[in-house]
Design a protein around this motif. Structure first.
Motif, PDB file in Angstrom:
ATOM      1  N   GLU A  44     -55.193 -17.238  -8.273  1.00 41.10           N
ATOM      2  CA  GLU A  44     -54.631 -18.419  -7.783  1.00 41.10           C
ATOM      3  C   GLU A  44     -53.348 -18.330  -6.931  1.00 41.10           C
ATOM      4  OE1 GLU A  44     -56.545 -20.946 -11.848  1.00 41.10           O
ATOM      5  OE2 GLU A  44     -54.510 -20.883 -11.099  1.00 41.10           O
ATOM      6  N   ARG A  45     -53.458 -19.440  -6.222  1.00 44.05           N
ATOM      7  CA  ARG A  45     -52.116 -19.622  -5.355  1.00 44.05           C
ATOM      8  C   ARG A  45     -50.901 -19.865  -6.349  1.00 44.05           C
ATOM      9  NH1 ARG A  45     -52.187 -23.145  -0.064  1.00 44.05           N
ATOM     10  NH2 ARG A  45     -53.889 -21.728   0.327  1.00 44.05           N
ATOM     11  N   GLU A  46     -49.920 -19.119  -6.151  1.00 41.93           N
ATOM     12  CA  GLU A  46     -48.750 -19.406  -7.091  1.00 41.93           C
ATOM     13  C   GLU A  46     -47.485 -19.801  -6.302  1.00 41.93           C
ATOM     14  OE1 GLU A  46     -47.317 -16.009  -9.287  1.00 41.93           O
ATOM     15  OE2 GLU A  46     -47.721 -14.504  -7.330  1.00 41.93           O
ATOM     16  N   GLY A  47     -46.480 -20.391  -7.036  1.00 44.04           N
ATOM     17  CA  GLY A  47     -45.361 -20.743  -6.521  1.00 44.04           C
ATOM     18  C   GLY A  47     -44.311 -19.509  -6.444  1.00 44.04           C
ATOM     19  N   VAL A  48     -43.708 -19.333  -5.466  1.00 36.93           N
ATOM     20  CA  VAL A  48     -42.805 -18.307  -5.026  1.00 36.93           C
ATOM     21  C   VAL A  48     -41.335 -18.762  -5.111  1.00 36.93           C
ATOM     22  CG1 VAL A  48     -41.798 -16.287  -3.612  1.00 36.93           C
ATOM     23  CG2 VAL A  48     -44.360 -16.896  -4.005  1.00 36.93           C
ATOM     24  N   SER A  49     -41.063 -19.964  -4.386  1.00 33.28           N
ATOM     25  CA  SER A  49     -39.602 -20.308  -4.158  1.00 33.28           C
ATOM     26  C   SER A  49     -39.743 -21.828  -3.811  1.00 33.28           C
ATOM     27  CB  SER A  49     -38.880 -19.461  -3.200  1.00 33.28           C
ATOM     28  OG  SER A  49     -37.626 -20.114  -3.168  1.00 33.28           O
ATOM     29  N   CYS A  50     -38.606 -22.331  -3.884  1.00 37.27           N
ATOM     30  CA  CYS A  50     -38.731 -23.775  -3.184  1.00 37.27           C
ATOM     31  C   CYS A  50     -37.179 -24.097  -2.866  1.00 37.27           C
ATOM     32  CB  CYS A  50     -39.360 -24.829  -4.189  1.00 37.27           C
ATOM     33  SG  CYS A  50     -38.477 -24.991  -5.759  1.00 37.27           S
ATOM     34  N   ILE A  51     -36.931 -25.173  -2.020  1.00 38.37           N
ATOM     35  CA  ILE A  51     -35.605 -25.544  -1.648  1.00 38.37           C
ATOM     36  C   ILE A  51     -35.733 -26.873  -1.213  1.00 38.37           C
ATOM     37  CG2 ILE A  51     -36.042 -24.693   0.692  1.00 38.37           C
ATOM     38  CD1 ILE A  51     -33.013 -23.812   1.125  1.00 38.37           C
ATOM     39  N   SER A  52     -34.399 -27.478  -1.871  1.00 37.35           N
ATOM     40  CA  SER A  52     -34.699 -29.056  -1.660  1.00 37.35           C
ATOM     41  C   SER A  52     -34.297 -29.359  -0.135  1.00 37.35           C
ATOM     42  CB  SER A  52     -33.512 -29.685  -2.445  1.00 37.35           C
ATOM     43  OG  SER A  52     -32.180 -29.125  -2.326  1.00 37.35           O
ATOM     44  N   SER A  53     -34.315 -30.517   0.321  1.00 32.43           N
ATOM     45  CA  SER A  53     -34.206 -30.901   1.880  1.00 32.43           C
ATOM     46  C   SER A  53     -32.583 -31.042   2.121  1.00 32.43           C
ATOM     47  CB  SER A  53     -34.705 -32.441   1.818  1.00 32.43           C
ATOM     48  OG  SER A  53     -34.087 -33.292   1.357  1.00 32.43           O
ATOM     49  N   ARG A  54     -31.860 -31.392   1.522  1.00 31.63           N
ATOM     50  CA  ARG A  54     -30.403 -31.445   1.909  1.00 31.63           C
ATOM     51  C   ARG A  54     -29.571 -30.649   1.028  1.00 31.63           C
ATOM     52  NH1 ARG A  54     -28.812 -35.494   5.811  1.00 31.63           N
ATOM     53  NH2 ARG A  54     -30.903 -35.856   7.220  1.00 31.63           N
ATOM     54  N   SER A 107     -39.596 -28.365  -6.192  1.00 30.54           N
ATOM     55  CA  SER A 107     -40.772 -28.058  -7.047  1.00 30.54           C
ATOM     56  C   SER A 107     -41.318 -26.779  -6.739  1.00 30.54           C
ATOM     57  CB  SER A 107     -41.842 -29.162  -7.188  1.00 30.54           C
ATOM     58  OG  SER A 107     -42.733 -28.804  -8.121  1.00 30.54           O
ATOM     59  N   ILE A 108     -41.963 -25.952  -7.525  1.00 35.69           N
ATOM     60  CA  ILE A 108     -42.711 -24.964  -7.248  1.00 35.69           C
ATOM     61  C   ILE A 108     -43.953 -24.916  -7.442  1.00 35.69           C
ATOM     62  CG2 ILE A 108     -42.489 -23.630  -9.403  1.00 35.69           C
ATOM     63  CD1 ILE A 108     -41.140 -21.415  -7.872  1.00 35.69           C
ATOM     64  N   LEU A 109     -44.323 -26.240  -7.640  1.00 31.87           N
ATOM     65  CA  LEU A 109     -45.836 -26.634  -8.091  1.00 31.87           C
ATOM     66  C   LEU A 109     -46.751 -26.689  -6.627  1.00 31.87           C
ATOM     67  CD1 LEU A 109     -45.421 -28.940 -11.271  1.00 31.87           C
ATOM     68  CD2 LEU A 109     -46.158 -26.441 -11.095  1.00 31.87           C
ATOM     69  N   PRO A 110     -47.532 -26.174  -6.441  1.00 32.25           N
ATOM     70  CA  PRO A 110     -48.373 -26.296  -5.203  1.00 32.25           C
ATOM     71  C   PRO A 110     -48.787 -27.837  -4.939  1.00 32.25           C
ATOM     72  CG  PRO A 110     -49.323 -24.282  -6.136  1.00 32.25           C
ATOM     73  CD  PRO A 110     -48.370 -25.158  -7.114  1.00 32.25           C
ATOM     74  N   THR A 111     -49.283 -28.442  -5.961  1.00 33.28           N
ATOM     75  CA  THR A 111     -49.669 -29.398  -6.006  1.00 33.28           C
ATOM     76  C   THR A 111     -48.920 -30.881  -5.647  1.00 33.28           C
ATOM     77  OG1 THR A 111     -49.609 -29.898  -8.439  1.00 33.28           O
ATOM     78  CG2 THR A 111     -51.831 -29.399  -7.711  1.00 33.28           C
ATOM     79  N   SER A 112     -47.530 -30.540  -5.703  1.00 36.35           N
ATOM     80  CA  SER A 112     -46.309 -31.407  -5.130  1.00 36.35           C
ATOM     81  C   SER A 112     -46.130 -31.369  -3.639  1.00 36.35           C
ATOM     82  CB  SER A 112     -45.030 -30.845  -5.731  1.00 36.35           C
ATOM     83  OG  SER A 112     -45.208 -30.898  -7.204  1.00 36.35           O
ATOM     84  N   TYR A 113     -47.012 -30.626  -2.953  1.00 35.37           N
ATOM     85  CA  TYR A 113     -46.573 -30.524  -1.532  1.00 35.37           C
ATOM     86  C   TYR A 113     -47.930 -31.089  -0.507  1.00 35.37           C
ATOM     87  CZ  TYR A 113     -42.736 -27.935  -2.674  1.00 35.37           C
ATOM     88  OH  TYR A 113     -41.383 -27.706  -3.187  1.00 35.37           O
ATOM     89  N   ASN A 114     -47.587 -31.788   0.517  1.00 35.86           N
ATOM     90  CA  ASN A 114     -48.590 -32.415   1.348  1.00 35.86           C
ATOM     91  C   ASN A 114     -49.171 -31.619   2.608  1.00 35.86           C
ATOM     92  OD1 ASN A 114     -46.223 -34.688   0.548  1.00 35.86           O
ATOM     93  ND2 ASN A 114     -48.464 -35.247   0.088  1.00 35.86           N
ATOM     94  N   TYR A 115     -48.312 -30.886   3.010  1.00 39.16           N
ATOM     95  CA  TYR A 115     -48.424 -30.270   4.436  1.00 39.16           C
ATOM     96  C   TYR A 115     -48.172 -28.499   4.318  1.00 39.16           C
ATOM     97  CZ  TYR A 115     -47.220 -34.998   5.858  1.00 39.16           C
ATOM     98  OH  TYR A 115     -47.279 -36.336   5.742  1.00 39.16           O
ATOM     99  N   TRP A 116     -49.086 -27.877   4.774  1.00 35.00           N
ATOM    100  CA  TRP A 116     -49.200 -26.614   4.595  1.00 35.00           C
ATOM    101  C   TRP A 116     -49.280 -25.765   5.907  1.00 35.00           C
ATOM    102  CZ3 TRP A 116     -49.046 -24.174  -0.138  1.00 35.00           C
ATOM    103  CH2 TRP A 116     -49.179 -24.897  -1.305  1.00 35.00           C
ATOM    104  N   GLY A 117     -48.845 -24.755   5.870  1.00 38.65           N
ATOM    105  CA  GLY A 117     -49.143 -23.677   7.074  1.00 38.65           C
ATOM    106  C   GLY A 117     -50.198 -22.926   7.032  1.00 38.65           C
ATOM    107  N   GLN A 118     -50.603 -22.139   7.730  1.00 41.73           N
ATOM    108  CA  GLN A 118     -51.836 -21.237   7.890  1.00 41.73           C
ATOM    109  C   GLN A 118     -51.826 -19.978   7.062  1.00 41.73           C
ATOM    110  OE1 GLN A 118     -49.607 -21.341   9.944  1.00 41.73           O
ATOM    111  NE2 GLN A 118     -49.510 -18.850  10.665  1.00 41.73           N
ATOM    112  N   GLY A 119     -50.576 -19.538   6.813  1.00 42.75           N
ATOM    113  CA  GLY A 119     -50.206 -18.409   5.983  1.00 42.75           C
ATOM    114  C   GLY A 119     -49.825 -17.179   6.956  1.00 42.75           C
TER     115      GLY A 119
END
Length: 126
Positions: A44-54, A107-119
């Motif tokens: 399954e896709r797993e969270g690796v890292s996250c960073i807030s906007s500002r 958040s490190i949860l994939p379901t929290s994100y709307n826009y994705w790159g191609q990888g």
């Protein structure tokens, strides 16, 4: 059109380093929290890292803490994932994702994100 494009993947030996980039187009990345995720074959896709906007707050999966560092250059509309001391188990397709949130949210949860790159593929092998 909102678009995220990852780059910087490749083949590296165990113990090596790579820096992934996630470039945004069509929107201003300043206002978006960014997550980094990976998916290995059959997993399954797993969270690796996250960073807030500002706020620059970051979080990491236990498996990468102390080895990976997320950063952002809002002037370049780009987010980075520096990966050091790479291990064979880090082999996966790595994705960045964005979501419009408050400045301190992350958040490190994939379901929290709307826009994705191609990888981009990262392979760690000798």
């Amino acid at each position: 059109q909102l678009q995220l494009v990852e780059s910087g993947g490749g083949l590296v030996q165990p113990g090596g380093s790579l820096r992934l980039s996630c470039a945004a187009s069509g929107f201003i990345l300043d206002y978006y929290a960014i997550g980094w995720f990976r998916q290995a074959p059959g997993k399954e896709r797993e969270g690796v890292s996250c960073i807030s906007s500002r706020g620059g707050r970051t979080n990491y999966a236990d498996s990468v803490k102390g080895r990976f560092t997320a950063s952002r250059d809002n002037a370049k509309n780009t987010v980075y994932l520096q990966m050091n001391s790479l291990k064979p188990e880090d082999t996966a397709v790595y994705y960045c994702a964005a979501t419009l949130r408050g400045s301190s949210w992350y958040s490190i949860l994939p379901t929290s994100y709307n826009y994705w790159g191609q990888g981009t593929q990262v392979t760690v092998s000798s």
